[in-house]
Design an enzyme around this catalytic site. Structure first.
Site, PDB file in Angstrom:
ATOM      1  CB  SER A 112     -11.051  -0.518  -0.030  1.00 47.45           C
ATOM      2  OG  SER A 112     -12.010  -1.124  -0.863  1.00 47.45           O
ATOM      3  CG  HIS A 113     -12.052  -4.687   0.968  1.00 51.98           C
ATOM      4  ND1 HIS A 113     -11.478  -3.980  -0.067  1.00 51.98           N
ATOM      5  CD2 HIS A 113     -11.234  -5.714   1.233  1.00 51.98           C
ATOM      6  CE1 HIS A 113     -10.358  -4.588  -0.424  1.00 51.98           C
ATOM      7  NE2 HIS A 113     -10.175  -5.629   0.347  1.00 51.98           N
ATOM      8  CG  ASP A 276     -16.178  -1.469  -0.837  1.00 57.45           C
ATOM      9  OD1 ASP A 276     -16.943  -0.619  -1.330  1.00 57.45           O
ATOM     10  OD2 ASP A 276     -14.956  -1.481  -1.057  1.00 57.45           O
ATOM     11  CG  ASP A 278     -13.898   2.538  -1.081  1.00 55.61           C
ATOM     12  OD1 ASP A 278     -14.268   1.351  -0.951  1.00 55.61           O
ATOM     13  OD2 ASP A 278     -13.113   2.903  -1.966  1.00 55.61           O
ATOM     14  CG  ASP A 280     -14.503   0.843  -4.512  1.00 50.43           C
ATOM     15  OD1 ASP A 280     -14.845   0.109  -3.556  1.00 50.43           O
ATOM     16  OD2 ASP A 280     -13.322   1.103  -4.778  1.00 50.43           O
ATOM     17  NE  ARG A 281     -13.302  -4.455  -3.321  1.00 47.61           N
ATOM     18  CZ  ARG A 281     -12.438  -5.408  -3.059  1.00 47.61           C
ATOM     19  NH1 ARG A 281     -12.848  -6.552  -2.557  1.00 47.61           N
ATOM     20  NH2 ARG A 281     -11.149  -5.225  -3.285  1.00 47.61           N
ATOM     21  CE  LYS A 375     -13.027  -1.488  -6.719  1.00 48.42           C
ATOM     22  NZ  LYS A 375     -11.855  -2.352  -6.820  1.00 48.42           N
TER      23      LYS A 375
HETATM   24  C1  G1P Z   1      -7.845  -6.411  -4.733  1.00 45.91           C
HETATM   25  C2  G1P Z   1      -8.713  -7.009  -5.816  1.00 45.91           C
HETATM   26  C3  G1P Z   1      -8.661  -6.143  -7.051  1.00 45.91           C
HETATM   27  C4  G1P Z   1      -9.039  -4.712  -6.706  1.00 45.91           C
HETATM   28  C5  G1P Z   1      -8.179  -4.204  -5.565  1.00 45.91           C
HETATM   29  C6  G1P Z   1      -8.607  -2.830  -5.099  1.00 45.91           C
HETATM   30  O1  G1P Z   1      -6.520  -6.350  -5.176  1.00 45.91           O
HETATM   31  O2  G1P Z   1      -8.326  -8.313  -6.118  1.00 45.91           O
HETATM   32  O3  G1P Z   1      -9.522  -6.673  -8.024  1.00 45.91           O
HETATM   33  O4  G1P Z   1      -8.890  -3.874  -7.811  1.00 45.91           O
HETATM   34  O5  G1P Z   1      -8.266  -5.100  -4.459  1.00 45.91           O
HETATM   35  O6  G1P Z   1      -9.917  -2.824  -4.642  1.00 45.91           O
HETATM   36  P1  G1P Z   1      -5.421  -7.447  -4.780  1.00 45.91           P
HETATM   37  O7  G1P Z   1      -5.385  -7.527  -3.280  1.00 45.91           O
HETATM   38  O8  G1P Z   1      -5.901  -8.751  -5.358  1.00 45.91           O
HETATM   39  O9  G1P Z   1      -4.151  -6.960  -5.388  1.00 45.91           O
HETATM   40 ZN    ZN Z   2     -13.576  -0.292  -2.035  1.00 46.70          ZN
END
Ligand code: G1P
Ligand code: ZN
Length: 542
Positions: A112-113, A276, A278, A280-281, A375
């Site tokens: 992800s990010h 981000d 991948d 999705d954000r 998302k």
């Molecule tokens: C974080 C975000 C959450 C999201 C997840 C995956 O999780 O807060 O909303 O769904 O990344 O992208 P967290 O690190 O808070 O468990």
């Molecule tokens: Zn992501």
């Protein structure tokens, strides 16, 4: 030609919200990724000859694991693998491909990010046939399998050419390299009024999109520049890089600060957005106006009917628990049900599948709808563009109009990162113990009305998820939420979510930090953040 390679149970990962996420160096250990992929194939639902979708965000090690997964899929009886060209598929695009082609599931390679590169992060997540993240029962089963696995199956075959679209054969497996963007772009055209957006662009509407050298570059370039007519250069950092150019592909004020500087500078375009690693954000920022993800969800829900895909109205709205209650007010006004789910996209899947919700969102910059089961960053951007094109007003005007009608939820999240796990656990344990004594306590003008540890009862499958974060609710609709991150890779991360509600007719045009000052002080008093962690300021404010 199938070969069975003896292996040993390994340190998989306790099920979290994001599959297996580790440093690249961990994934590079002999047999590590193979063991995990085999553990997935050993437990997930798939008929012989099923189709598997395969792709990732292009980060370092992406191509290596794709080649490994193709061999393991061939040895495990899959009939077909659909792989994005160059190994590229954004998370929402992968979700779409799974659904569109009736695949039994998909492997999405991404952290992800989180940053990418030889010393940074890699990840593998599995999505099921509905296109959504594997539910808890499946991730638990995968984890259990990593604890007993003793072999993985593979075939000896040269690497597949991932760069040329078309089919090839690996044993009995057909490997089809597909255009990473085409199916997704077609889906977007079916949901949004591209003509209206194009006309707005022709009339002078401008935007800047920062792809952060991550996966959305090719998607944004095709859709925004080629199909919608935005000027060349509208998409910045549009080529996916293995190390994201050395940055965190996290679309927030810290990591996307250049976009913020553009949007708050002279000559700012009308609209700014980012996505981000991948895809999705999303980040939405107007000229001189940042829109919090919680507000974005509420504003999108209130105006979604202006886009053809949602013209018939919404079935319901869902938000994760720490996301502000702004969307609840929209749901109430529209006579819709509003669901409060635990953090993580997978909880929305049941509601979407059951037709109980159409639009969902999280405060962490995730927004989406029932068009896929993830998302979707670009989807949110396009819905905004569609709404602005129809309404012909600015982001700032639309936000102000919204607050005037529903009131405003001033909002911020404070993250305390890399805390010693034990200290974070003690903080949460003591906080949980103190909950019963909290109601009635006052902090300045704030009085606690209720406090609990959030439990979610899934209205679709009847399951209960408890211990999902502490909610402290104040009289009048303000709130502080405390929870530990489930996705961090170093120690524990404490997230403190601060939300101050100002009703219609109240103070709707103030600076967020001023409006949250009392809540920030109260949060420290309630949870003893400094006392437990020694920290006086958060590492990240979003
Ligand atoms: C974080 C975000 C959450 C999201 C997840 C995956 O999780 O807060 O909303 O769904 O990344 O992208 P967290 O690190 O808070 O468990
Ligand atoms: Zn992501």
């Amino acid at each position: 030609m199938t070969r069975s390679v003896p292996s040993q149970p390994f340190s998989g990962q306790k099920p979290g919200t994001s599959g297996l996420r580790k440093k690249v160096k961990v994934f590079q250990q002999e047999g590590y990724a193979e063991n995990f992929v085999q553990a997935v194939f050993d437990v997930v639902e798939r008929a012989p000859g099923s189709t598997l979708v395969l792709g990732g965000d292009g980060r370092y090690h992406n191509r290596t694991v794709i080649q490994q997964a193709i061999r393991i899929a061939a040895a495990n009886g899959y009939g077909k693998v659909l792989v994005g060209q160059g190994g590229i598929l954004s998370t929402p695009a992968a979700s779409n491909v799974i659904r569109k082609f009736g695949a039994s599931g998909g492997l999405i390679l991404s952290a992800s990010h989180n940053p990418g590169g030889p010393d940074e992060d890699f990840g593998i997540k599995y999505n099921i046939a509905n296109g959504g993240p594997a539910p808890e029962a499946v991730t638990e089963a995968i984890y259990a399998r990593t604890q007993t696995i003793d072999r993985w199956l593979t075939v000896d075959t040269p690497d597949v050419d991932l760069d040329t679209p078309g089919s090839s054969q690996v044993g009995d497996l057909v490997v089809e390299v597909i255009d990473s963007v085409a199916d997704y772009a077609e889906l977007m055209e079916s949901l949004f009024d591209f003509n209206a957006i194009r006309a707005n662009v022709e009339a002078g509407f401008t935007m800047a999109f920062d792809a952060m050298s991550a996966v959305t570059g090719p998607y944004a370039t095709e859709i925004l520049e080629r199909r919608l007519g935005f000027a060349e250069g509208t998409v910045r950092n549009g080529v996916p890089l293995e190390d994201f150019g050395g940055h965190h592909p996290d679309p927030n004020m810290v990591h996307a600060h250049e976009l913020f500087e553009t949007m708050f500078g002279a000559d700012a375009p009308d609209f700014g957005a980012a996505s981000d690693g991948d895809g999705d954000r999303n980040l939405i920022v107007g000229r001189n106006r940042f829109v919090t993800p919680s507000d974005s969800l509420a504003i999108l829900a209130a105006n979604a009917h202006l886009a053809p895909g949602y013209a018939a109205g919404l079935k319901g709205i869902a938000r994760s628990m720490p996301t502000s209650a702004a969307a609840d007010r929209v749901a109430e006004a529209l006579g819709l049900r509003c669901f409060e789910t635990p953090t993580g996209w997978k909880f929305f899947g049941n509601l979407l599948d059951a037709g109980m919700a159409t639009i969902c969102g999280e405060e962490s910059a995730g927004t989406g709808s029932d068009h896929v089961r993830e998302k979707d960053g670009l989807w949110a951007v396009l819905l905004w563009l569609n709404i602005l094109a129809v309404r012909k007003i600015s982001v700032d005007q639309l936000a102000r109009e919204h607050w005037a009608k529903f009131g405003r939820n001033y909002y911020a999240r404070h993250d305390y990162e890399a805390l010693p796990t034990e200290k974070a656990d003690v903080l949460m344990a003591e906080l949980t113990e103190s909950l019963a004594a909290l109601p009635g306590k006052a902090f300045g003008s704030l009085e606690i009305a209720e406090a609990d540890n959030f439990s979610y009862h899934d209205p679709v499958d009847g399951s209960t998820s408890s211990n999902q974060g502490v909610r402290v609710m104040f009289a009048g609709g303000s709130r502080v939420v405390f929870r530990l991150s489930g996705t961090g890779t170093e120690g524990a991360t404490l997230r403190v979510y601060l939300e101050r509600y100002e009703p219609v007719g109240g103070d709707l045009d103030r600076e967020t930090p001023d409006m949250l000052a009392d809540l920030i002080a109260a949060a420290d008093e309630i949870a003893g953040i400094t006392r437990h962690t020694g920290r006086t300021v958060p590492d990240v404010v979003t």
